[in-house]
Write an enzyme that holds these catalytic residues in place. Sequence first.
Site, PDB file in Angstrom:
ATOM      1  N   GLU A 157     -15.079  -5.649   5.590  1.00  0.00           N
ATOM      2  CA  GLU A 157     -14.455  -4.325   5.568  1.00  0.00           C
ATOM      3  C   GLU A 157     -15.354  -3.180   6.013  1.00  0.00           C
ATOM      4  O   GLU A 157     -14.940  -2.342   6.802  1.00  0.00           O
ATOM      5  CB  GLU A 157     -13.926  -4.028   4.160  1.00  0.00           C
ATOM      6  CG  GLU A 157     -12.852  -5.017   3.716  1.00  0.00           C
ATOM      7  CD  GLU A 157     -12.307  -4.699   2.346  1.00  0.00           C
ATOM      8  OE1 GLU A 157     -11.431  -3.825   2.245  1.00  0.00           O
ATOM      9  OE2 GLU A 157     -12.773  -5.321   1.375  1.00  0.00           O
ATOM     10  N   ARG A 178      -5.077 -11.910  -3.120  1.00  0.00           N
ATOM     11  CA  ARG A 178      -6.296 -11.207  -2.713  1.00  0.00           C
ATOM     12  C   ARG A 178      -6.999 -10.672  -3.951  1.00  0.00           C
ATOM     13  O   ARG A 178      -6.364 -10.149  -4.860  1.00  0.00           O
ATOM     14  CB  ARG A 178      -5.981 -10.050  -1.758  1.00  0.00           C
ATOM     15  CG  ARG A 178      -7.256  -9.339  -1.270  1.00  0.00           C
ATOM     16  CD  ARG A 178      -6.958  -8.294  -0.218  1.00  0.00           C
ATOM     17  NE  ARG A 178      -6.375  -7.084  -0.748  1.00  0.00           N
ATOM     18  CZ  ARG A 178      -6.751  -5.841  -0.405  1.00  0.00           C
ATOM     19  NH1 ARG A 178      -7.722  -5.667   0.478  1.00  0.00           N
ATOM     20  NH2 ARG A 178      -6.155  -4.786  -0.918  1.00  0.00           N
ATOM     21  N   ARG A 185      -9.806   5.058  -2.245  1.00  0.00           N
ATOM     22  CA  ARG A 185      -9.197   4.082  -1.335  1.00  0.00           C
ATOM     23  C   ARG A 185      -8.945   4.736   0.023  1.00  0.00           C
ATOM     24  O   ARG A 185      -8.715   5.936   0.128  1.00  0.00           O
ATOM     25  CB  ARG A 185      -7.882   3.565  -1.918  1.00  0.00           C
ATOM     26  CG  ARG A 185      -8.062   2.793  -3.197  1.00  0.00           C
ATOM     27  CD  ARG A 185      -6.779   2.103  -3.617  1.00  0.00           C
ATOM     28  NE  ARG A 185      -6.971   1.451  -4.901  1.00  0.00           N
ATOM     29  CZ  ARG A 185      -7.596   0.290  -5.082  1.00  0.00           C
ATOM     30  NH1 ARG A 185      -8.092  -0.349  -4.035  1.00  0.00           N
ATOM     31  NH2 ARG A 185      -7.730  -0.219  -6.284  1.00  0.00           N
ATOM     32  N   ASP A 206     -11.184   0.537   5.589  1.00  0.00           N
ATOM     33  CA  ASP A 206     -12.449   0.851   4.936  1.00  0.00           C
ATOM     34  C   ASP A 206     -13.577   1.036   5.936  1.00  0.00           C
ATOM     35  O   ASP A 206     -14.481   1.840   5.709  1.00  0.00           O
ATOM     36  CB  ASP A 206     -12.793  -0.245   3.925  1.00  0.00           C
ATOM     37  CG  ASP A 206     -11.989  -0.102   2.645  1.00  0.00           C
ATOM     38  OD1 ASP A 206     -12.338   0.748   1.818  1.00  0.00           O
ATOM     39  OD2 ASP A 206     -10.995  -0.825   2.488  1.00  0.00           O
ATOM     40  N   ARG A 260      -4.637  -3.744   9.523  1.00  0.00           N
ATOM     41  CA  ARG A 260      -4.369  -2.439  10.127  1.00  0.00           C
ATOM     42  C   ARG A 260      -3.444  -1.626   9.240  1.00  0.00           C
ATOM     43  O   ARG A 260      -2.546  -2.154   8.598  1.00  0.00           O
ATOM     44  CB  ARG A 260      -3.695  -2.602  11.499  1.00  0.00           C
ATOM     45  CG  ARG A 260      -4.431  -3.479  12.467  1.00  0.00           C
ATOM     46  CD  ARG A 260      -3.589  -3.813  13.688  1.00  0.00           C
ATOM     47  NE  ARG A 260      -3.479  -2.681  14.587  1.00  0.00           N
ATOM     48  CZ  ARG A 260      -2.337  -2.238  15.081  1.00  0.00           C
ATOM     49  NH1 ARG A 260      -1.200  -2.784  14.718  1.00  0.00           N
ATOM     50  NH2 ARG A 260      -2.322  -1.229  15.921  1.00  0.00           N
ATOM     51  N   HIS A 285       0.846  -1.191   0.000  1.00  0.00           N
ATOM     52  CA  HIS A 285       0.000   0.000   0.000  1.00  0.00           C
ATOM     53  C   HIS A 285       0.887   1.249   0.000  1.00  0.00           C
ATOM     54  O   HIS A 285       1.816   1.370   0.800  1.00  0.00           O
ATOM     55  CB  HIS A 285      -0.912   0.006   1.214  1.00  0.00           C
ATOM     56  CG  HIS A 285      -2.000  -1.014   1.116  1.00  0.00           C
ATOM     57  ND1 HIS A 285      -2.826  -1.095   0.035  1.00  0.00           N
ATOM     58  CD2 HIS A 285      -2.395  -1.996   1.957  1.00  0.00           C
ATOM     59  CE1 HIS A 285      -3.695  -2.078   0.213  1.00  0.00           C
ATOM     60  NE2 HIS A 285      -3.457  -2.631   1.370  1.00  0.00           N
TER      61      HIS A 285
END
Length: 917
Positions: free
Chosen positions: A536, A415, A748, A576, A614, A146
Amino acid sequence: MPMIEDKDAPLREDIRHLGRILGDTVRAQEGEAVFERIEHIRQSSIRFRRDDDLEARRELEATLDALSRDQTLHVVRAFSYFSHLANIAEDQHHTRRSRAHLIAGSAPRPGSLAHAIGRAFEAGLEAPALAEFFASAQVSPVLTAHPTEVSRKSILNCQMAIARLLDARDRIALTPEEAADNEEALRRGVLTLWQTRMLRASKLSVIDEVANGLSFFEATFLSELPRLYGALEDQLAARHGSLAGLELPPFLRVGSWIGGDRDGNPFVTARVLDEALAMQCARALGFYLDELHKLGSQLSLASLLVSPSEALMALAERSPDTSPHRSDEPYRRAISGIYARLSATCRVLLGKAAPRHPVGEAEPYADAAALAADLEIVHRSLESNGSGPLARGRLRRLRRAVAVFGFHLAPVDLRQNADVHEQVVAELLAVARPGVDYLALDEEGRIALLLEEIASPRPLYSPYVTYSELSTGELAILRMAREAHQRYGTDSVPNCIISKTDGVSDMLELALLLKETGLLDPRAATLAVNLIPLFETIGDLQASGPVMDRLLALPGYRRLLDSRAMTQEVMLGYSDSNKDGGFLTSGWELYKAEIALVEVFARHGVRLRLFHGRGGSVGRGGGPSYQAILAQPGGAVQGQIRLTEQGEVISAKYGNPEVGRRNLEVLAAATLEASLFADAEPAPRPEYLAAMDELSAAAFKAYRALVYETEGFERYFWESTVIAEIAHLNIGSRPASRKKTTAIEDLRAIPWVFSWAQCRLMLPGWFGFGSAVKQYLATHGEAGRERLQAMAREWGFFSSLLSNMDMVLAKSDIAIASRYAGLVRDVKLREAIFGRIRAEHEASVAALLEITGQHELLDANPLLKRSIRNRFPYLDPLNHVQVELLHRHREGSEDARIKGGIHMSINGIAAGLRNSG
């Protein structure tokens, strides 16, 4: 009267010293005028922060506003690099204090394995029970790509070099010549940092992200994880003689999403997964080969002086090493043979030879277990012939590394979004069973059809049909996972995660795709990977218990779980859910979801393993890991836990080997304590749970009213933050939004939180709390106030929540945030929304102080309080300059240096805040 030791004096000296070197570098490289201007800004900013001097503030603003474009860039670079250097000094100080604590022989600190083990034995836990815990434990930090790490790898390398030099000054007494060499090397390091481009010239590819992730294995994990295992085994043996000689199973491993996370990232393909796994294998095998080379030089034991075991002699005889110089050195010959076999393995798996040529040809290893078996022979022989100390050094660490990292280095999770699986399944069914409209079926109809197809050995896929690009790509990456199992072992790709899970059919759709690609055997009812739902949103979290209850009641699915040791992993999304419902509601719904899942799994007799998604910032579920794990509800840990490590947190936690080892130890210690002492912690009182329900409902209403129900808020967000500029910053391979819109719903969570951090509001980490407490006190009066204060003292969950919010509010600055609000062109919109934000900020700070009894934010954490206050004078100019550059950029400036300055300021502010994303 004895003098009180100032424990922070070395930290201040390191910061001043690095600051002086940076200043000297700026003067030498850019000239006296540039240095004087930067120093004037620094002094004005310090004076304003220290004395709350309004004159100093006006002077600072006037100076910054008058800067030319080139002068602005000098200021941005200087203050950004100072933040980086301050981070290095702080990390070194943490290491210094930890070492001083150990050297002094003080009681083990909470968060250390020594403390956790001490608690276990003091509580009367028997040695076999502790050994049993480790036999079934699983602790896994998982690295993700990320994009909140804005620093280039080259910058991180410079920082690591400076950190090593700073550390060397603490470790040994330097002679004058050595001190001069160290000082000169430090100056070279800072000069290199100054002359290294801060920003990436092009966007990162997924493979670039894989390479960046691998650097942390080289810097920390490959060396420090084996040392941590050894230290833990020694501590257990020292505590209880029956545990002497115990070799712990590899319960602590580092996982990765990099190269396997396809959710919203079209650049993650089967080819990319294949390349990522090959890069990981190359790093693992390269490490083993280097260690074997060094081990061979050390084990020069002669057969005339020691008595090797028969197995060791047989291993030496099988070696292609026929050198007469080593004919009486069986250990060296055995190691040469192991090296030759591993070199052959390298050729088979990677298609290339080892860096150092082996002494001869040998058979490759079938798997990592075969390599481990040969190393075990060496170990046992050394132990049996009185050379036990030799077995405890490099050989011990190498054996442990092979057990932990195998040939795959790190397990890679796959994923994908549930919507994608749904489309692929619908296409497969439409082709194989004409007339079946899968998308038109209700949930129960889908479940029935999917169970029927999963149980059938007949494939849906036909090699004679041309499928859509989406379906072809999804099936290809799952087939690549099956190939990885055959090549590197089943641990290489052990998990498949389903984003946006909201029903049982989401799980069964993936199960069907696994059957189609050979990862699920319908005849044997076995799964080759774990199917993991990811809940989420707030609604998904609330539905997680019922969804899993329905799934675990299906006989067909339970038969599949039998092949996974009747263990089911569930992932919970912090980011999220926070963006969806706000900080307070997200935290509470996560807590309640865990309670519901614990109850459901206990009733079905299935072991629950939770995976916590997290982020680095509190707005994405971040905060201190030790407190977060201990604050889990009873029964939620059960000896097993996984959690993501994201963005800039990875380099902060694991860039330095000693800091990295300490963070790994914290995770293991917290898991041990949370598992073994869950029953010792009293359950929260019913009135506490009721109070949280009330607070959450009020906070949710306030948050949703602002973010999703206020007309114009979307425009306010895009104009008052750097979200548009972040979207174009080369910090990751994934797009900032899931769709090509500016809607908050499609954005996002990462850039959402990152943007609020840049403008110093940190809104996702606190908004709604003030309104919630105000409403609660209006309803319950003094009794309500006392109840909230008691919750803060007695309930770990609430205490941890307040602690994290305390840190976020301390890092926020409403005055600086007001300057960003000034970027909003619509004055009426600006004043209406920022007025609400400012009022809620004031209410949240007041509520937090009232509940905790603090006079100021972070009174309970003076170390962090000092750290933040020391940083503000260096952050303030960056924020001010960033706003000015945004003004120029949005007024139509096409100057690339303006855009570059904005991106550099983003880098510097992120470094100063540390856990900004």
